[in-house]
Design a protein around this motif. Structure first.
Motif, mmCIF file in Angstrom:
data_model
loop_
_atom_site.group_PDB
_atom_site.id
_atom_site.type_symbol
_atom_site.label_atom_id
_atom_site.label_comp_id
_atom_site.label_asym_id
_atom_site.label_seq_id
_atom_site.Cartn_x
_atom_site.Cartn_y
_atom_site.Cartn_z
ATOM 1 N N ARG A 23 1.154 -1.593 0.212
ATOM 2 C CA ARG A 23 -0.221 -0.300 0.051
ATOM 3 C C ARG A 23 0.872 1.060 -0.056
ATOM 4 O O ARG A 23 0.566 2.189 -0.756
ATOM 5 N N LEU A 26 2.614 2.020 -3.327
ATOM 6 C CA LEU A 26 1.825 2.245 -4.474
ATOM 7 C C LEU A 26 1.037 3.582 -4.161
ATOM 8 O O LEU A 26 0.797 4.446 -5.053
ATOM 9 N N THR A 27 1.348 4.321 -3.245
ATOM 10 C CA THR A 27 0.670 5.274 -2.980
ATOM 11 C C THR A 27 1.518 6.305 -3.111
ATOM 12 O O THR A 27 1.072 7.352 -3.798
ATOM 13 N N TYR A 29 3.989 5.725 -5.216
ATOM 14 C CA TYR A 29 4.305 5.501 -6.940
ATOM 15 C C TYR A 29 2.571 6.777 -7.778
ATOM 16 O O TYR A 29 2.812 7.222 -8.720
ATOM 17 N N THR A 30 1.547 6.558 -6.840
ATOM 18 C CA THR A 30 0.894 7.279 -7.783
ATOM 19 C C THR A 30 0.547 8.554 -7.808
ATOM 20 O O THR A 30 0.543 9.450 -7.917
ATOM 21 N N ILE A 31 1.191 9.388 -6.440
ATOM 22 C CA ILE A 31 1.838 10.448 -5.667
ATOM 23 C C ILE A 31 3.082 11.229 -6.669
ATOM 24 O O ILE A 31 2.571 12.236 -7.814
ATOM 25 N N VAL A 33 3.287 9.160 -10.177
ATOM 26 C CA VAL A 33 2.754 9.954 -11.364
ATOM 27 C C VAL A 33 1.790 11.212 -11.618
ATOM 28 O O VAL A 33 1.707 11.991 -12.361
ATOM 29 N N LEU A 34 1.098 11.367 -10.253
ATOM 30 C CA LEU A 34 -0.105 12.260 -10.795
ATOM 31 C C LEU A 34 1.268 14.373 -10.478
ATOM 32 O O LEU A 34 0.457 14.603 -11.106
#
Length: 60
Positions: A23, A26-27, A29-31, A33-34
């Motif tokens: 988790r 993933l958090t 990586y998401t930050i 990318v955004l």
């Protein structure tokens, strides 16, 4: 029909082998990318505005 069943069994077997991110990863990586998408969008918006202003100055 038998081929379809074998296919989905094979897919299920392969999905169990996948190393899913935790988790926290993933958090992160998401930050990333955004943030990258936001930076690139703002960068190109500024470039587009600058070029539009230059063209406007040349035309006038």
């Amino acid at each position: 029909m038998q081929r379809l069943v074998k296919f989905f069994q094979s897919v299920a077997r392969e999905m169990k082998k996948v190393s899913w991110p935790k988790r926290k990863e993933l958090t992160r990586y998401t930050i990333i990318v955004l943030s990258t998408i936001t930076f690139v969008s703002v960068f190109f918006a500024l470039i587009d505005t600058g070029i539009s202003e230059l063209i406007r100055l040349v035309i006038e």
